[in-house]
Design a protein around this motif. Sequence first.
Motif, PDB file in Angstrom:
ATOM      1  N   SER A  37       0.855  -1.183   0.000  1.00 55.95           N
ATOM      2  CA  SER A  37       0.000   0.000   0.000  1.00 55.95           C
ATOM      3  C   SER A  37       0.889   1.229   0.000  1.00 55.95           C
ATOM      4  CB  SER A  37      -0.890   0.003   1.240  1.00 55.95           C
ATOM      5  OG  SER A  37      -0.097   0.180   2.386  1.00 55.95           O
ATOM      6  N   HIS A  38       0.306   2.343  -0.376  1.00 52.64           N
ATOM      7  CA  HIS A  38       1.081   3.582  -0.365  1.00 52.64           C
ATOM      8  C   HIS A  38       1.326   3.992   1.077  1.00 52.64           C
ATOM      9  CE1 HIS A  38       1.394   4.503  -4.552  1.00 52.64           C
ATOM     10  NE2 HIS A  38       0.136   4.101  -4.720  1.00 52.64           N
ATOM     11  N   PRO A  39       2.464   4.582   1.308  1.00 47.89           N
ATOM     12  CA  PRO A  39       2.740   5.044   2.674  1.00 47.89           C
ATOM     13  C   PRO A  39       1.630   5.960   3.162  1.00 47.89           C
ATOM     14  CG  PRO A  39       4.681   5.268   1.289  1.00 47.89           C
ATOM     15  CD  PRO A  39       3.556   4.876   0.396  1.00 47.89           C
ATOM     16  N   GLU A  40       1.179   5.713   4.382  1.00 49.63           N
ATOM     17  CA  GLU A  40       0.155   6.572   4.976  1.00 49.63           C
ATOM     18  C   GLU A  40       0.723   7.120   6.265  1.00 49.63           C
ATOM     19  OE1 GLU A  40      -3.129   4.017   5.640  1.00 49.63           O
ATOM     20  OE2 GLU A  40      -3.530   3.755   3.503  1.00 49.63           O
ATOM     21  N   THR A  41       0.599   8.407   6.437  1.00 53.18           N
ATOM     22  CA  THR A  41       1.137   8.953   7.679  1.00 53.18           C
ATOM     23  C   THR A  41       0.010   9.153   8.676  1.00 53.18           C
ATOM     24  OG1 THR A  41       0.977  11.160   6.748  1.00 53.18           O
ATOM     25  CG2 THR A  41       3.119  10.092   6.654  1.00 53.18           C
ATOM     26  N   ALA A  42       0.328   8.850   9.916  1.00 49.95           N
ATOM     27  CA  ALA A  42      -0.628   9.006  11.004  1.00 49.95           C
ATOM     28  C   ALA A  42       0.175   9.196  12.279  1.00 49.95           C
ATOM     29  CB  ALA A  42      -1.500   7.756  11.101  1.00 49.95           C
ATOM     30  N   PRO A  43      -0.399   9.841  13.271  1.00 50.25           N
ATOM     31  CA  PRO A  43       0.305   9.948  14.543  1.00 50.25           C
ATOM     32  C   PRO A  43       0.418   8.557  15.177  1.00 50.25           C
ATOM     33  CG  PRO A  43      -1.659  11.349  14.493  1.00 50.25           C
ATOM     34  CD  PRO A  43      -1.718  10.484  13.300  1.00 50.25           C
ATOM     35  N   LEU A  44       1.614   8.183  15.598  1.00 51.07           N
ATOM     36  CA  LEU A  44       1.837   6.828  16.099  1.00 51.07           C
ATOM     37  C   LEU A  44       2.569   6.881  17.426  1.00 51.07           C
ATOM     38  CD1 LEU A  44       3.265   5.387  12.771  1.00 51.07           C
ATOM     39  CD2 LEU A  44       0.966   4.980  13.643  1.00 51.07           C
ATOM     40  N   ASP A  45       2.289   5.898  18.272  1.00 50.21           N
ATOM     41  CA  ASP A  45       3.016   5.774  19.523  1.00 50.21           C
ATOM     42  C   ASP A  45       4.191   4.826  19.295  1.00 50.21           C
ATOM     43  OD1 ASP A  45       2.764   6.089  22.723  1.00 50.21           O
ATOM     44  OD2 ASP A  45       3.489   4.095  22.167  1.00 50.21           O
ATOM     45  N   LEU A  46       5.378   5.348  19.509  1.00 46.54           N
ATOM     46  CA  LEU A  46       6.582   4.569  19.217  1.00 46.54           C
ATOM     47  C   LEU A  46       6.619   3.289  20.065  1.00 46.54           C
ATOM     48  CD1 LEU A  46       8.954   4.815  17.350  1.00 46.54           C
ATOM     49  CD2 LEU A  46      10.217   5.971  19.156  1.00 46.54           C
TER      50      LEU A  46
ATOM     51  N   LEU B  57       5.337   9.597  26.207  1.00 41.42           N
ATOM     52  CA  LEU B  57       6.068  10.330  25.166  1.00 41.42           C
ATOM     53  C   LEU B  57       5.122  10.876  24.105  1.00 41.42           C
ATOM     54  CD1 LEU B  57       9.220   8.175  24.409  1.00 41.42           C
ATOM     55  CD2 LEU B  57       8.990  10.153  25.889  1.00 41.42           C
ATOM     56  N   PRO B  58       5.481  11.991  23.509  1.00 38.59           N
ATOM     57  CA  PRO B  58       4.677  12.488  22.386  1.00 38.59           C
ATOM     58  C   PRO B  58       4.682  11.464  21.251  1.00 38.59           C
ATOM     59  CG  PRO B  58       6.262  14.145  23.089  1.00 38.59           C
ATOM     60  CD  PRO B  58       6.590  12.888  23.815  1.00 38.59           C
ATOM     61  N   ARG B  59       3.647  11.521  20.451  1.00 37.62           N
ATOM     62  CA  ARG B  59       3.591  10.606  19.322  1.00 37.62           C
ATOM     63  C   ARG B  59       4.443  11.136  18.174  1.00 37.62           C
ATOM     64  NH1 ARG B  59      -2.682   9.849  18.501  1.00 37.62           N
ATOM     65  NH2 ARG B  59      -2.561  12.078  18.916  1.00 37.62           N
ATOM     66  N   VAL B  60       4.677  10.267  17.200  1.00 38.70           N
ATOM     67  CA  VAL B  60       5.434  10.693  16.018  1.00 38.70           C
ATOM     68  C   VAL B  60       4.517  10.541  14.812  1.00 38.70           C
ATOM     69  CG1 VAL B  60       7.653  10.025  16.976  1.00 38.70           C
ATOM     70  CG2 VAL B  60       6.362   8.387  15.614  1.00 38.70           C
ATOM     71  N   LEU B  61       4.817  11.294  13.776  1.00 33.70           N
ATOM     72  CA  LEU B  61       3.986  11.225  12.578  1.00 33.70           C
ATOM     73  C   LEU B  61       4.721  10.358  11.559  1.00 33.70           C
ATOM     74  CD1 LEU B  61       1.339  12.537  11.649  1.00 33.70           C
ATOM     75  CD2 LEU B  61       2.704  14.238  10.452  1.00 33.70           C
ATOM     76  N   GLY B  62       4.061   9.313  11.101  1.00 31.16           N
ATOM     77  CA  GLY B  62       4.767   8.483  10.138  1.00 31.16           C
ATOM     78  C   GLY B  62       3.915   7.349   9.611  1.00 31.16           C
ATOM     79  N   ASP B  63       4.565   6.520   8.811  1.00 29.80           N
ATOM     80  CA  ASP B  63       3.902   5.366   8.235  1.00 29.80           C
ATOM     81  C   ASP B  63       4.200   4.148   9.122  1.00 29.80           C
ATOM     82  OD1 ASP B  63       2.563   3.924   5.965  1.00 29.80           O
ATOM     83  OD2 ASP B  63       4.497   2.922   5.962  1.00 29.80           O
ATOM     84  N   ARG B  64       3.122   3.560   9.643  1.00 31.51           N
ATOM     85  CA  ARG B  64       3.255   2.466  10.603  1.00 31.51           C
ATOM     86  C   ARG B  64       4.123   1.338  10.053  1.00 31.51           C
ATOM     87  NH1 ARG B  64       0.405   0.131  14.706  1.00 31.51           N
ATOM     88  NH2 ARG B  64      -0.868   2.003  14.807  1.00 31.51           N
ATOM     89  N   VAL B  65       3.814   0.906   8.847  1.00 26.38           N
ATOM     90  CA  VAL B  65       4.485  -0.269   8.296  1.00 26.38           C
ATOM     91  C   VAL B  65       5.975   0.002   8.128  1.00 26.38           C
ATOM     92  CG1 VAL B  65       4.617  -1.775   6.297  1.00 26.38           C
ATOM     93  CG2 VAL B  65       2.395  -1.037   7.157  1.00 26.38           C
TER      94      VAL B  65
ATOM     95  N   GLY C 146      13.862  12.234  10.301  1.00 27.04           N
ATOM     96  CA  GLY C 146      14.673  11.856  11.453  1.00 27.04           C
ATOM     97  C   GLY C 146      16.062  11.403  11.049  1.00 27.04           C
ATOM     98  N   ARG C 147      16.784  10.826  11.999  1.00 24.98           N
ATOM     99  CA  ARG C 147      18.129  10.362  11.743  1.00 24.98           C
ATOM    100  C   ARG C 147      18.276   8.949  12.274  1.00 24.98           C
ATOM    101  NH1 ARG C 147      22.824  12.348  13.714  1.00 24.98           N
ATOM    102  NH2 ARG C 147      21.866  12.890  15.708  1.00 24.98           N
TER     103      ARG C 147
ATOM    104  N   TYR D 298       5.085  14.627  16.917  1.00 27.95           N
ATOM    105  CA  TYR D 298       3.884  15.081  16.212  1.00 27.95           C
ATOM    106  C   TYR D 298       3.246  16.174  17.030  1.00 27.95           C
ATOM    107  CZ  TYR D 298      -1.020  15.056  14.842  1.00 27.95           C
ATOM    108  OH  TYR D 298      -2.274  15.427  14.460  1.00 27.95           O
ATOM    109  N   THR D 299       3.046  17.314  16.395  1.00 22.81           N
ATOM    110  CA  THR D 299       2.357  18.391  17.106  1.00 22.81           C
ATOM    111  C   THR D 299       1.011  18.599  16.454  1.00 22.81           C
ATOM    112  OG1 THR D 299       3.624  19.881  15.710  1.00 22.81           O
ATOM    113  CG2 THR D 299       4.354  19.635  17.982  1.00 22.81           C
ATOM    114  N   GLN D 300       0.050  18.941  17.299  1.00 19.97           N
ATOM    115  CA  GLN D 300      -1.330  19.045  16.830  1.00 19.97           C
ATOM    116  C   GLN D 300      -1.495  20.145  15.783  1.00 19.97           C
ATOM    117  OE1 GLN D 300      -3.074  16.709  18.821  1.00 19.97           O
ATOM    118  NE2 GLN D 300      -4.354  16.634  17.016  1.00 19.97           N
ATOM    119  N   SER D 301      -0.694  21.220  15.991  1.00 14.62           N
ATOM    120  CA  SER D 301      -0.900  22.388  15.142  1.00 14.62           C
ATOM    121  C   SER D 301      -0.508  22.079  13.701  1.00 14.62           C
ATOM    122  CB  SER D 301      -0.048  23.546  15.653  1.00 14.62           C
ATOM    123  OG  SER D 301       1.302  23.189  15.596  1.00 14.62           O
TER     124      SER D 301
END
Lengths: 772, 208
Positions: free
Chosen positions: A613-622, A652-660, A746-747, A767-770
């Motif tokens: 599937s195409h990468p989907e970004t969502a807020p995720l808990d590391l 911890l704050p969440r990060v924005l990214g593709d889960r897979v 990221g790095r 990930y920031t809400q704004s």
Amino acid sequence: MTFLDLTRIINGLPEPMLLLGAESTVVGANPAAGRLFATSSRDLVGRPFNSLVTDEPERISQYLRLCRRTSQGVPGGFHLRTSNDEPMACKGVGGLAGKGDRQDSLVWLRLLPRESANIPFQAFNEHRRTLIETRKANTEREKAREALHESEERFRRIIEGVADYAIFMLDPSGRIVTWNVGAERTYGYPAREVLGQHFSMFYPQEDIDQGACEQMLDSAATLGRTEEETWRVRKDGSRFWANAVTTAIRDPAGTLVGFSRVIRDLTERKRAEQLLQLQASVLRYMPAAAWTLTPDGVPDFASEQWLAYSGQTLEYVCSAPDAWMAVLHADDRDRAERVYWTGIRSGAGFTMEARFRRASDGVYRWHLSRGVPLHDAEGRLVKFVGTSTDIDDLKRTEQELRTSEKRTRVIVDTALDAVVTMDADGMITGWNTQAEKIFGWTSGQAVGRRLSHTIIPSKYRDAHEIGLRRFLRTGEGPVLNKRIEIAGQHRDGREFPIELTVTAVKLGERWAFSAFLRDITERRRAEEALQTMQAELARVSRLCTVGELTASIAHEINQPLAAVVTNADVCRRLLSGDAPDLHELREAVADIADAGTRAGDVISRIRALLKKSHPETAPLDLGDLVREVLALTRSELSSKRVSVQTDLPSALPRVLGDRVQLQQVILNLILNAIEAMADITDRPRVLLIRSQIHQSGDIQAAVLDSGAGFDPQSQDRVFDAFFTTKPNGMGMGLSISRSIIEAHGGRLWASPNPDFGVTMYFTLPPYTQSVP
Amino acid sequence: MSTAPPTVFVLDDEPSVCAALRRLIRSVGLNVNTFTSAPDFLQAERPDAPSCIVLDVRLPGLSGLDLQETLAKSDIDIPVIFITGYGDIPMSVRAMKAGAVEFLTKPLKDQDLLDAIQNALQKDRIRRAHRAEVSRLQSLHGLLTPREKEVLPLIVSGMLNKQIASELATSEKTVKVHRARVLHKMQAKSVADLVRMAEKLAIPSAKS
């Protein structure tokens, strides 16, 4: 003092005076007035004043009406009909004579050089009142005689009242018999102190010693009139430079009855003259070619420098308007003439650059010539003054600059980037060939247009204008001097991605901006293609990684299945008995359901990891991501006898990214750690995964192993594609992991542990809400 | 012989599998003890009864094969039935070589497992009986004098008294006394009986 005396005095005055009668006709004029109008004073009599000046008749009569009415000195100004409308200030004194009709009363006009226009006149009001009272008492005939007498008296009073001149009379021996206000003011003596005294008292001792007084009286008696400029002595002993006109007064029979003397204090004038002389010599010798022109454009002065440069004489220069043009370069002549005459005729002056021949060596050198008009207080053009400055060296530099500019222009024009320059008002000032190509506007069309309305899509225009204003106000420009990607607009309205670098340069007091723009449509397309390829590669790599896990995953699924099957067998056995244990049956069935669900969970997890599937970004808990991957690798970890410790704070704050993709990275790091510890037998095989907030504010995950560590040679290469230390490895794991993390902003890096093994770190922005 | 009921030990890291197996094995009237890790099993007390182990190859920490080795080293000779979700050939070969009685793959066929368990228990019973016999013979053997211990291998190798006497440089008469005493002490009915005992005690015959 008789009328005749006064007439003589008037005639002897160096200033032109006119006596105007009814209808503003000249009824009297002194020789100075005659000289002024280049005729005899007699010829002036009978001519209407209007014919002597060029001013509007309405203005003239208005002025004279004022004079008649006020009896005070009325300052004014006229343009004489002679010598090019020479402007002349005047003082009109009215209220003279009269048959009770003010309209017809006489007016004395003193015509003055402009600078002395504001000499105060004595008021005659009081005298006029006396005059009228006397007149009332007289008969008609007496009136006629009175009139003459009045006139005499009036003149006498005028003379006495004149404050700017010392006017006094001497008897034939040189003793003072009259003394006016001006004399008192000039010499400082009141009348009583001088009447009866010899006039030599005003001469410096040295002049007296040389017999100057006697000589002067002799020549006046002989010639009728003398004029001298000498030093005089005031009462307080101070000296002043004086002009003295002495007129011999004779009775009708020709007998010398005395002298009139009119003395003017020339100290101021002398000083002014000296200043003028100094100025003239300054002008003449100033180290610049300076000149003055009449309003007609005829030179009437040229400084030494010009004369020396051109080899022309002053006479030659002043002989004709175009005499100076003789040294003009032939190529510049037409243009110079045009500019010159346009400037002269319009009265605005001129500025021109032209080459003039240097007399000394025949070389033509560039000069900047500027003529500016000089106006009098009433706005009339008096002269043009100007200079010609040798700008040859400047010009040469300019030429070189222009050549270099031309070269720059060629470079700019042939540049692969669009180069657009803009001034502080936001207007386009430069537009190269490439800009024409990518935006569809020609240079001619674009220059002078508003930049924001030319290449910026409407939705960004306000931001651009606000940014520009803010920069001009504060000097802060967040987009300056860095490469940014933004949308541009083609002339046809099409938007396309551009890469933009803007720099601001201060030119003098003004800011100018230059922008380098590049159409990156193709690059974007390539980037997108590359991204698709990378995503595909990542997926393939993921499949491989998961393939390595097949045994573990099969075990993970098989275990619950085994429980299901066995429980089912138990149930069948229990049911085939006579008295089935229902409690046991119930538990077995419940276990079947549980185990089935668990197997399903494992399969979903695997499917999620393998789905295309195409990468989907969502807020995720590391932490969640790590735990899910650990669930998949649990069996692998246990079979390789690796114990796992985690420190994954849930706050911890969440990060924005593709889960897979992120799970792929984590999976990779875990499998690498397992691999690294495969040969370790002398210490526990420990995998530690922890997450925390990095000092940069990013979320950081660390995967520590207690393995063999990198050998120093491969440490630098572990992130390279196709580099592997595993016999069956593709060498893509870390390379792809790094590109995934970097695509998430990221790095990913590796660092050896102090004791054993390696820690792999990666960071991801929180990930920031704004909305950014 | 002990009369304690036979016991089956189940070792699987998956609790649901343990639970299911316990149910299955109990349904045929056998005692079951389940463990989810090898150390748990090693620390547990084992009843003196015929028993067998149902052992998952994959165990956290110490794997099934490791446990098998450990047991062998500790001379704990319980028959092992291996079960695995993902058996591969090298693994099963290794297991069988190490003495596993069976190698079954999950999901298990209930009857296969139960048969394997019965077989293993039977094997264990035999093993236990054999071990009891050897133990009895060893204690008898311990009663022999050093000279009698020397004579025993020569007797079971079928040598005549004369030959033995010559071998030991003694008289035929003395050998005759030793033979009688060995047979008596070992409670052997005949020389043939003594030969079987020597085999059980792994005493090699002098000739071989």
